[in-house]
Design an enzyme around this catalytic site. Structure first.
Site, short mmCIF file in Angstrom:
data_model
loop_
_atom_site.label_atom_id
_atom_site.label_comp_id
_atom_site.label_asym_id
_atom_site.label_seq_id
_atom_site.Cartn_x
_atom_site.Cartn_y
_atom_site.Cartn_z
N SER A 174 -50.43 10.84 102.37
CA SER A 174 -48.76 11.64 102.01
C SER A 174 -49.59 13.14 102.55
O SER A 174 -49.91 14.32 102.41
CB SER A 174 -47.81 12.30 101.27
OG SER A 174 -47.10 12.96 100.98
N HIS A 217 -47.54 8.98 104.92
CA HIS A 217 -46.42 8.58 104.37
C HIS A 217 -45.88 9.56 104.51
O HIS A 217 -46.61 10.78 104.41
CB HIS A 217 -46.57 8.56 103.01
CG HIS A 217 -46.02 8.33 101.53
ND1 HIS A 217 -45.34 6.92 101.39
CD2 HIS A 217 -45.32 9.20 100.89
CE1 HIS A 217 -44.63 7.01 100.53
NE2 HIS A 217 -44.03 8.00 100.38
N ASP A 220 -42.85 12.00 103.83
CA ASP A 220 -41.73 12.14 102.59
C ASP A 220 -40.78 13.20 103.52
O ASP A 220 -40.86 14.02 103.76
CB ASP A 220 -42.54 13.14 101.69
CG ASP A 220 -43.39 12.34 101.16
OD1 ASP A 220 -42.40 11.36 100.62
OD2 ASP A 220 -44.25 12.68 100.53
N HIS A 251 -40.49 7.40 103.92
CA HIS A 251 -40.00 7.63 102.44
C HIS A 251 -38.88 8.57 102.23
O HIS A 251 -39.34 9.57 102.71
CB HIS A 251 -41.40 8.31 101.47
CG HIS A 251 -41.12 8.53 99.83
ND1 HIS A 251 -41.55 8.82 98.91
CD2 HIS A 251 -39.84 7.76 99.26
CE1 HIS A 251 -41.34 8.71 98.25
NE2 HIS A 251 -39.84 8.32 98.41
N ASP A 290 -46.74 6.01 94.45
CA ASP A 290 -46.13 7.42 94.65
C ASP A 290 -46.51 8.34 93.85
O ASP A 290 -45.87 8.33 92.95
CB ASP A 290 -45.73 6.98 95.84
CG ASP A 290 -45.32 8.36 96.30
OD1 ASP A 290 -46.38 9.40 96.78
OD2 ASP A 290 -44.51 8.87 96.75
N GLY A 291 -47.87 9.04 93.74
CA GLY A 291 -47.40 10.19 93.04
C GLY A 291 -48.68 10.48 91.91
O GLY A 291 -49.05 9.92 91.36
N GLY A 292 -49.40 12.03 91.65
CA GLY A 292 -50.32 12.04 91.23
C GLY A 292 -51.55 11.03 91.02
O GLY A 292 -52.08 10.95 90.35
N GLY A 333 -52.08 13.06 98.42
CA GLY A 333 -51.36 14.06 98.77
C GLY A 333 -52.64 14.76 98.68
O GLY A 333 -53.45 15.26 99.47
N SER A 334 -51.86 15.71 97.50
CA SER A 334 -53.40 16.87 97.31
C SER A 334 -54.69 16.41 97.27
O SER A 334 -55.74 16.76 97.51
CB SER A 334 -52.32 17.58 96.31
OG SER A 334 -51.78 17.18 95.90
#
Length: 228
Positions: free
Chosen positions: A10, A35, A37, A69, A184-186, A206-207
């Site tokens: 991401s 990805h 967003d 997304h 997706d996420g964390g 992502g991060s």
């Protein structure tokens, strides 16, 4: 047989003053899925980028694969018309819309869109039961399980995600074995391992990839538990 796992990056938390450098670092680390967003400040609180930046990203490399997304509510256009600026780009291989953002009529339109030129996905929020999308599986290529509330990067992974992955795997294993199970996420090296063990085969980071003191290549190696 265990499916190969795809890692998608991401770019929501990328440095857009030097986006080309971030994209190059991802590519050099073996990441070939981005990805992308899209947020509308309506379905989610945040407002992110649209078709123009997507076009610029695609110009960076013809070998890049884009997964859009769409965290958006579509209010005045048909789904196919809303998506036109995104799907005209050949690198866009997957479009994912949110179950919670669509009306029943819009869901039906998306499901009935035959041979659109991209793979079709539906995303579900953490508080949406996984069973809500069972009736649509025959028309889908991807189920994206949100492991954080959508709308921003850098959030903590929600543990309830693992059980949702397991429930979906159990439901699709015999009937829809080719569906991609995405999360997706964390995502970090610990949560990635948990998701893969549960049955996910597409992880969005992502991060973890772009906002670390380590190189992107080292972060990818830690995430996948093998050196590229």
């Amino acid at each position: 047989m265990k499916k190969e796992v795809t890692i998608a990056a991401s770019i929501l938390t990328a440095n857009f003053l030097s986006l080309k450098d971030d994209l190059l670092n991802l590519q050099n680390a073996g990441i070939n899925w981005i990805h992308f967003d899209v947020m509308d400040h309506h379905f989610v609180e945040n407002l992110s980028f649209g078709a123009k930046i997507l076009s610029d990203v695609c110009k960076f490399s013809s070998n890049i694969n884009i997964d859009c997304h769409m965290m958006v509510k579509i209010t005045t256009l048909k789904v196919c018309d809303y998506l036109k600026p995104f799907i005209i780009l050949p690198q866009v291989k997957n479009i994912t819309l949110h179950y919670e953002a669509l009306t029943e009529e819009q869901l039906k339109e998306f499901m009935q869109w035959k041979n659109p030129g991209f793979k079709k996905g539906i995303a579900i929020n953490p508080d949406t039961p996984i069973s809500k999308i069972y009736d649509y599986l025959k028309d889908l290529d991807t189920i994206l399980i949100m492991s954080v509330q959508p709308g921003a990067g850098g959030k903590r992974f929600l543990d309830l995600t693992i059980n949702k992955i397991k429930m979906l795997v159990k439901h699709i294993d015999n009937n829809f074995p080719n569906i991609t199970i995405a999360v997706d996420g964390g995502i970090n090296n610990w949560t990635a391992n948990d998701c893969i063990t549960a049955g996910a085969n597409y992880l969005v980071a992502g991060s973890y990839l772009l906002n670390s003191d380590n190189s992107v290549k080292k972060q990818v190696a830690m995430l996948t538990n093998y050196e590229k």
